[in-house]
Design an enzyme around this catalytic site. Sequence first.
Site, PDB file in Angstrom:
ATOM      1  N   SER A 107      -9.655  -6.927  45.208  1.00  0.00           N
ATOM      2  CA  SER A 107     -10.678  -6.204  44.733  1.00  0.00           C
ATOM      3  C   SER A 107     -11.928  -5.558  45.478  1.00  0.00           C
ATOM      4  CB  SER A 107     -10.794  -6.034  42.826  1.00  0.00           C
ATOM      5  OG  SER A 107     -12.374  -5.067  43.823  1.00  0.00           O
ATOM      6  N   SER A 108     -12.368  -5.165  46.383  1.00  0.00           N
ATOM      7  CA  SER A 108     -13.725  -5.230  46.735  1.00  0.00           C
ATOM      8  C   SER A 108     -14.495  -5.286  46.191  1.00  0.00           C
ATOM      9  CB  SER A 108     -13.709  -4.621  48.445  1.00  0.00           C
ATOM     10  OG  SER A 108     -13.453  -3.133  47.835  1.00  0.00           O
ATOM     11  N   GLU A 121      -8.096   2.655  51.454  1.00  0.00           N
ATOM     12  CA  GLU A 121      -9.279   3.205  51.858  1.00  0.00           C
ATOM     13  C   GLU A 121      -9.636   3.528  53.043  1.00  0.00           C
ATOM     14  OE1 GLU A 121     -13.000   3.352  48.564  1.00  0.00           O
ATOM     15  OE2 GLU A 121     -13.728   4.468  50.113  1.00  0.00           O
TER      16      GLU A 121
END
Length: 278
Positions: free
Chosen positions: A216-217, A122
Amino acid sequence: MKIELASSYGFCYGVKRAIDIAEKHKNSFTYGPLIHNKDEIKRLKDGFNIGLIEKIEDVENSNAIVIRTHGIPKNELAVLKKQENKIIDATCPYVTTPQNIVARMSKEGYSVVIFGDKKHPEIKGVVSYAEHENHAFVVLDKEELDVLPLKNKVALVSQTTKKPADFLQIVNALILTHKEVRVFNTICNATFENQDAASELAKRADVMIVIGGRHSSNSKMLHSISEQECKESYLIENETELDANWFKDKELCGISAGASTPDWIIQNVVNKIQEINN
Ligand code: SF4
């Protein structure tokens, strides 16, 4: 042992939307994983023939390319467009927002600070929207601000999955040292809701299971929030990673799941815990 799901968990709006878009485009490819969940990516491959292309040089002309939830860098999008690929944009609108802010503020002459993780897809996308490389800087803590060549006019955005309290530390540090600070709170509400619900449940639970991809953060964040309230918190990708010992002599098992964890995986985990419990 009782099993209780957090009052908010799992798929967020952006992920549901991206999966809907992908399912409507059978035989397409995603550039990079659509979401951070390998089991869901496999389901899309098996059921909808949606392939995965990891490197831009592997994209062939005239493919139908689905852009992943967390967006891609501007220059890569330009390459895909040039190759006459059909672009199907599944970037979450909450990610498009910081991309647009970075583009606008850097054009207006602001130094842009992006609170986030440089290596996260992102953020690689968001930072690329600055007019020039030296207009935007990615930081993870306030100490990093001291060495940046910032102008007096600073704009600040955040990675969508960051904690508001940590974002505030950057806001406070910038306000003390710069004349003009434009703060854009780009943290996503879906993240807050799942986090608050996980924290509330973890306070009461004897064991907490957080289901989500290891990359996945937001799943990792949910796990760390759960761990603050319940020492026995485990992050798992699916039911095969459950260990029966975790549930011995426990009264309440809490369950939360990251924003890219599909319901069918959550259900498999609940079923398996019930099986262990019986
Ligand atoms: S967590 Fe928020 S920003 Fe990320 S995909 Fe979901 S809705 Fe969009």
